[in-house]
Design an enzyme around this catalytic site. Structure first.
Site, PDB file in Angstrom:
ATOM      1  CB  SER A  49       0.264   3.762   4.564  1.00 10.08           C
ATOM      2  OG  SER A  49      -0.390   2.512   4.595  1.00 10.08           O
ATOM      3  CB  CYS A  50       2.733  -0.236   5.381  1.00 10.91           C
ATOM      4  SG  CYS A  50       3.735  -1.574   6.035  1.00 10.91           S
ATOM      5  N   GLY A  51       5.129  -0.569   2.947  1.00 10.62           N
ATOM      6  CA  GLY A  51       5.603  -1.412   1.869  1.00 10.62           C
ATOM      7  C   GLY A  51       5.924  -2.823   2.261  1.00 10.62           C
TER       8      GLY A  51
ATOM      9  CB  CYS B  19       1.686  -4.494   5.492  1.00  7.49           C
ATOM     10  SG  CYS B  19       1.938  -2.893   6.290  1.00  7.49           S
TER      11      CYS B  19
ATOM     12  CB  THR C 296      -0.897   0.029   1.242  1.00  8.09           C
ATOM     13  OG1 THR C 296      -0.082   0.298   2.393  1.00  8.09           O
ATOM     14  CG2 THR C 296      -1.637  -1.275   1.430  1.00  8.09           C
TER      15      THR C 296
END
Length: 291
Positions: free
Chosen positions: A129-131, A133, A127
Site C-alpha cells: 500500500s505504501c512504498g 513508509c 508494503t
C-alpha cells in the site's frame, strides 16, 4: 539481460467464503462459495557487482508477475540505475524456500554503476500500500531525476485524458476476476496504449511499467502519460519524474506533497479524472484547454 524463471501461477488463488445478502422480509441469505482473490507475496530484490556476491536491498509485497521489471523499475526510481546498460543481468530465482516460490530477483549491476548505499536509518522494506513508509525523512525520498521533465513540451487534449480510465480498465484482465488490483498504464499523449501492468500495490504496478520501459530502451518517456488507478501520492510523482514522464493522471485525489513535487519537477498532475471532468493540480500548460 533479463530472465524470468518459474511458474507464475500465484497471480490469483481460490478461497472459500461465506456470502451473505441481507433480505427484506425473509431475512439474510447465506451461501458458501469459492471466490478468486489477488495473490500477494514478498519479493526480495538483491543487487551485486560482476564476480561478487549479491546483497539484499529491498523486500516488497507484490502480486507475482513481471517481477524482473518490478525490480528494475524500483532500482531506476530509487536512482540506482538510469538505463538498460547499467544492468548486466536481472534474473528471477528460487531463493531458499521449499518448495521454490521464485520470490527473489538477483540483479547484477554493471561495473560503472556505484553500489547502492545502505543506510540503517533507511528501511527499504515496503508494503503493497505504501512504498516510502520506511524511509527516514522526506529528504531521503526526494530523489533527483536524471531527466528534465520540465523541458518536455508535449501537450495532451482533455478528451484524450478523459478516455484513459476506461482504456486502462479495459486492460485489467485480473481485476475482472478479483476486483482487488491496482493498475498503471503508459499511454502516448494521443491516447494510444503502450504498456499496462497490475499489482496489489499501486507503486509496484508503476515500477513494473517503468522497468519494462527501461528494458526496452525507451527512457526517458517523453511525450507519454502515466495513468494510475486510485490516488496520486508523492511517490508516484517521484517515479514518473525519475522515468521522464511529463504527465501523471489519477482517478482519485493527489496529496499536497504530490502537488508540491509535481510543481517542483515541472510535471503535469491530473486528479479526479472521472468521466468528462478532471482537476489539473500542476503543469496546466500541457492540457490544451487549460493552457
Amino acid at each position: 539481460a533479463a530472465r524470468e524463471n518459474g511458474a507464475m501461477g500465484r497471480v490469483t488463488d481460490r478461497r472459500a467464503v461465506v456470502h451473505i445478502e441481507t433480505g427484506d422480509a425473509g431475512g439474510p441469505t447465506v451461501v458458501k462459495r469459492m471466490e478468486t482473490l489477488t495473490g500477494e507475496e514478498p519479493l526480495e530484490i538483491r543487487v551485486g557487482r560482476p564476480g561478487l556476491g549479491r546483497t539484499p536491498l529491498a523486500v516488497t509485497m507484490r502480486t507475482p508477475g513481471d517481477d524482473v521489471d518490478l525490480a528494475l523499475g524500483f532500482l531506476l526510481t530509487e536512482g540506482i540505475v538510469a538505463a538498460a546498460e547499467d544492468v548486466v543481468t536481472a534474473q528471477l530465482c528460487a531463493g531458499a524456500e521449499t518448495p521454490n516460490t521464485y520470490n527473489v530477483v538477483d540483479v547484477t549491476l554493471a561495473p560503472h554503476v556505484p553500489p547502492p548505499v545502505t543506510d540503517p536509518a533507511r528501511n527499504f522494506y515496503t508494503t503493497s500500500s505504501c512504498g516510502v513508509c520506511g524511509k527516514a525523512s522526506i529528504e531521503a525520498v526526494r530523489t533527483k531525476s536524471r531527466f528534465d521533465v520540465a523541458a518536455d513540451d508535449s501537450t495532451v487534449d482533455p478528451a484524450t485524458l478523459a478516455a484513459l480510465p476506461d482504456r486502462l480498465r479495459a486492460q485489467q484482465r485480473t481485476f475482472d476476476r478479483t476486483g482487488g488490483l491496482h493498475a498503471a498504464g503508459l499511454f502516448t499523449v494521443d491516447g494510444d496504449v503502450v504498456c499496462v501492468r497490475e499489482d496489489v500495490g499501486r507503486h509496484n504496478a508503476v515500477d513494473k511499467v517503468i522497468g519494462w520501459a527501461l528494458r526496452e530502451g525507451r527512457l526517458p518517456l517523453r511525450g507519454h502519460v502515466l495513468m494510475v488507478s486510485g490516488r496520486a501520492s508523492f511517490e508516484l510523482v517521484q517515479k514518473a519524474s525519475m522515468a521522464g514522464i511529463p504527465v501523471l493522471a489519477a482517478i482519485s485525489a493527489p496529496s499536497t506533497l504530490a502537488v508540491d513535487l509535481a510543481e517542483d519537477a515541472g510535471l503535469t498532475l491530473v486528479g479526479f479524472l472521472r468521466g468528462p471532468s478532471m482537476n489539473v493540480y500542476a503543469g496546466a500548460h500541457r492540457v490544451r484547454a487549460a493552457g
